[in-house]
Design an enzyme around this catalytic site. Structure first.
Site, PDB file in Angstrom:
ATOM      1  N   THR A  97       0.838  -1.207   0.000  1.00 16.84           N
ATOM      2  CA  THR A  97       0.000   0.000   0.000  1.00 16.84           C
ATOM      3  C   THR A  97       0.867   1.249   0.000  1.00 16.84           C
ATOM      4  O   THR A  97       2.015   1.222   0.464  1.00 16.84           O
ATOM      5  CB  THR A  97      -0.936   0.031   1.238  1.00 16.84           C
ATOM      6  OG1 THR A  97      -1.814   1.172   1.136  1.00 16.84           O
ATOM      7  CG2 THR A  97      -0.179   0.155   2.552  1.00 16.84           C
ATOM      8  N   GLU A 156      -2.307  -1.503 -10.940  1.00 17.73           N
ATOM      9  CA  GLU A 156      -3.603  -0.975 -11.385  1.00 17.73           C
ATOM     10  C   GLU A 156      -4.728  -1.798 -10.775  1.00 17.73           C
ATOM     11  O   GLU A 156      -4.711  -3.040 -10.872  1.00 17.73           O
ATOM     12  CB  GLU A 156      -3.693  -1.070 -12.907  1.00 17.73           C
ATOM     13  CG  GLU A 156      -3.745   0.296 -13.559  1.00 17.73           C
ATOM     14  CD  GLU A 156      -4.243   0.174 -14.987  1.00 17.73           C
ATOM     15  OE1 GLU A 156      -5.419   0.515 -15.223  1.00 17.73           O
ATOM     16  OE2 GLU A 156      -3.443  -0.282 -15.818  1.00 17.73           O
ATOM     17  N   ASP A 195      -7.514  -4.147   0.515  1.00 20.76           N
ATOM     18  CA  ASP A 195      -8.422  -3.392  -0.333  1.00 20.76           C
ATOM     19  C   ASP A 195      -9.694  -3.181   0.470  1.00 20.76           C
ATOM     20  O   ASP A 195     -10.253  -4.127   1.038  1.00 20.76           O
ATOM     21  CB  ASP A 195      -8.724  -4.100  -1.656  1.00 20.76           C
ATOM     22  CG  ASP A 195      -9.195  -3.080  -2.682  1.00 20.76           C
ATOM     23  OD1 ASP A 195      -8.390  -2.184  -3.037  1.00 20.76           O
ATOM     24  OD2 ASP A 195     -10.360  -3.134  -3.119  1.00 20.76           O
ATOM     25  N   GLY A 208     -10.203   9.094   5.386  1.00 20.43           N
ATOM     26  CA  GLY A 208     -11.217   8.681   4.403  1.00 20.43           C
ATOM     27  C   GLY A 208     -12.618   9.068   4.834  1.00 20.43           C
ATOM     28  O   GLY A 208     -12.895  10.216   5.186  1.00 20.43           O
ATOM     29  N   ASP A 214     -14.212   8.150   7.479  1.00 17.15           N
ATOM     30  CA  ASP A 214     -14.456   8.026   8.930  1.00 17.15           C
ATOM     31  C   ASP A 214     -15.365   9.120   9.497  1.00 17.15           C
ATOM     32  O   ASP A 214     -16.241   8.821  10.326  1.00 17.15           O
ATOM     33  CB  ASP A 214     -13.125   8.011   9.704  1.00 17.15           C
ATOM     34  CG  ASP A 214     -12.461   6.643   9.672  1.00 17.15           C
ATOM     35  OD1 ASP A 214     -13.150   5.649   9.370  1.00 17.15           O
ATOM     36  OD2 ASP A 214     -11.248   6.568   9.940  1.00 17.15           O
TER      37      ASP A 214
HETATM   38  P1  ITT Z   1      -3.668   1.394  -1.633  1.00 14.29           P
HETATM   39  O1  ITT Z   1      -4.429   0.868  -2.829  1.00 14.29           O
HETATM   40  O2  ITT Z   1      -2.299   1.899  -1.957  1.00 14.29           O
HETATM   41  O3  ITT Z   1      -3.686   0.429  -0.492  1.00 14.29           O
HETATM   42  P2  ITT Z   1      -5.921   3.237  -1.429  1.00 14.29           P
HETATM   43  O4  ITT Z   1      -6.248   4.349  -0.498  1.00 14.29           O
HETATM   44  O5  ITT Z   1      -6.031   3.523  -2.911  1.00 14.29           O
HETATM   45  O6  ITT Z   1      -4.441   2.697  -1.083  1.00 14.29           O
HETATM   46  P3  ITT Z   1      -8.107   1.350  -1.634  1.00 14.29           P
HETATM   47  O7  ITT Z   1      -8.086   1.269  -3.102  1.00 14.29           O
HETATM   48  O8  ITT Z   1      -8.291   0.099  -0.829  1.00 14.29           O
HETATM   49  O9  ITT Z   1      -6.776   1.982  -1.052  1.00 14.29           O
HETATM   50  O10 ITT Z   1      -9.224   2.403  -1.228  1.00 14.29           O
HETATM   51  C1  ITT Z   1      -9.656   2.463   0.079  1.00 14.29           C
HETATM   52  C2  ITT Z   1     -10.435   3.745   0.312  1.00 14.29           C
HETATM   53  O11 ITT Z   1     -11.589   3.417   1.104  1.00 14.29           O
HETATM   54  C3  ITT Z   1      -9.611   4.715   1.149  1.00 14.29           C
HETATM   55  O12 ITT Z   1      -8.886   5.592   0.339  1.00 14.29           O
HETATM   56  C4  ITT Z   1     -10.696   5.398   1.979  1.00 14.29           C
HETATM   57  O13 ITT Z   1     -11.277   6.417   1.244  1.00 14.29           O
HETATM   58  C5  ITT Z   1     -11.720   4.294   2.179  1.00 14.29           C
HETATM   59  N1  ITT Z   1     -11.444   3.576   3.435  1.00 14.29           N
HETATM   60  C6  ITT Z   1     -10.897   2.327   3.604  1.00 14.29           C
HETATM   61  N2  ITT Z   1     -10.747   2.037   4.901  1.00 14.29           N
HETATM   62  C7  ITT Z   1     -11.192   3.103   5.576  1.00 14.29           C
HETATM   63  C8  ITT Z   1     -11.283   3.409   6.939  1.00 14.29           C
HETATM   64  O14 ITT Z   1     -10.847   2.589   7.878  1.00 14.29           O
HETATM   65  N3  ITT Z   1     -11.787   4.597   7.268  1.00 14.29           N
HETATM   66  C9  ITT Z   1     -12.222   5.458   6.357  1.00 14.29           C
HETATM   67  N4  ITT Z   1     -12.162   5.262   5.036  1.00 14.29           N
HETATM   68  C10 ITT Z   1     -11.653   4.083   4.643  1.00 14.29           C
END
Ligand code: ITT
Length: 211
Positions: free
Chosen positions: A23, A55, A84, A168, A170
């Site tokens: 990540t 991707e 994810d 995010g 939250d």
């Molecule tokens: P990586 O792919 O590099 O891991 P990313 O942020 O792009 O990072 P994701 O594609 O899994 O990861 O997208 C997850 C999104 O979902 C994240 O950016 C947040 O907006 C939301 N999210 C996931 N877990 C969360 C949490 O615990 N609290 C709040 N929002 C969350």
């Protein structure tokens, strides 16, 4: 045979086990490090320019988690853990789902994503504001997935952004049984019930069996 020549995966007692996360989201890394505790060294791929950008072409959390874990594990030794995750809002047909990180467009901020969800849900009463966070963790080694772990926390969308904690979505998500958002609740509280902590609990058990 000297102990270091045995095939055991157990670290020597003075070594802390290490986990590489596939990540570049530092919030995930921080949460996972906090939940696994100081006995484990958690790092991520931020700043590792030789590792590819994976991707996320999957349409499920499982697919994207596997893509990330397998994609990074082809370039490093040892196991790689990918997360994810995202928010599913029932009234929006479970969107933003796997598109949670880019709901308001590529490269957008958490604030823009949150604002878009609130805008789409404007005027919806509490009865139809059900939502959940989901997290799928994939563990891979040498390009092959070894295990998948799933965690979910049900809850409700707030009507406005509340609280400074977390990241995010939250500040707009109230976990079931609580009137406060994950942005308002202490981080320790989030870690006892979150989608990520539930998936991580299963990973811990798997990892303990393996080492
Ligand atoms: P990586 O792919 O590099 O891991 P990313 O942020 O792009 O990072 P994701 O594609 O899994 O990861 O997208 C997850 C999104 O979902 C994240 O950016 C947040 O907006 C939301 N999210 C996931 N877990 C969360 C949490 O615990 N609290 C709040 N929002 C969350």
């Amino acid at each position: 045979m000297r102990p270091e020549n045995t095939a055991s995966a157990k670290p020597l007692s003075s070594e802390k086990p290490k986990i590489l996360l596939a990540t570049r989201n530092r919030h995930k890394t921080l949460e996972i490090q906090t939940m696994l505790g100081e006995g484990v060294i958690v790092s991520d791929v931020t700043g590792m320019a030789h590792l590819p950008e994976i991707e996320e072409t999957g349409v499920t959390f499982e697919e994207n988690s596997k893509l990330k874990a397998e994609g990074i594990s082809r370039h490093v030794s040892g196991i790689v853990l990918a997360d994810d995750s995202g928010l599913e809002v029932d009234a929006l047909g479970r969107a933003p789902g796997v598109y949670s990180a880019r709901y308001a467009g590529p490269g957008c901020t958490d604030e823009a994503n949150t604002a878009l969800v609130l805008k789409k849900m404007k005027g919806f009463p509490d009865e139809v504001r059900s939502a959940r966070f989901r997290c799928v963790l994939a563990v891979a080694e040498n390009g092959t997935t070894l295990a998948l772990f799933d965690g979910t926390i049900e809850g409700m969308l707030a009507h406005e952004v509340r609280g400074e904690g977390g990241f995010g979505y939250d500040p707009i998500f109230m976990p079931e049984g609580h009137q406060q958002t994950f942005g308002e609740l202490p981080a320790e509280m989030k870690h006892t019930m979150s989608h990520r902590s539930r998936a991580l609990q299963q990973f811990r058990k798997w990892w303990a069996m393996r080492t």
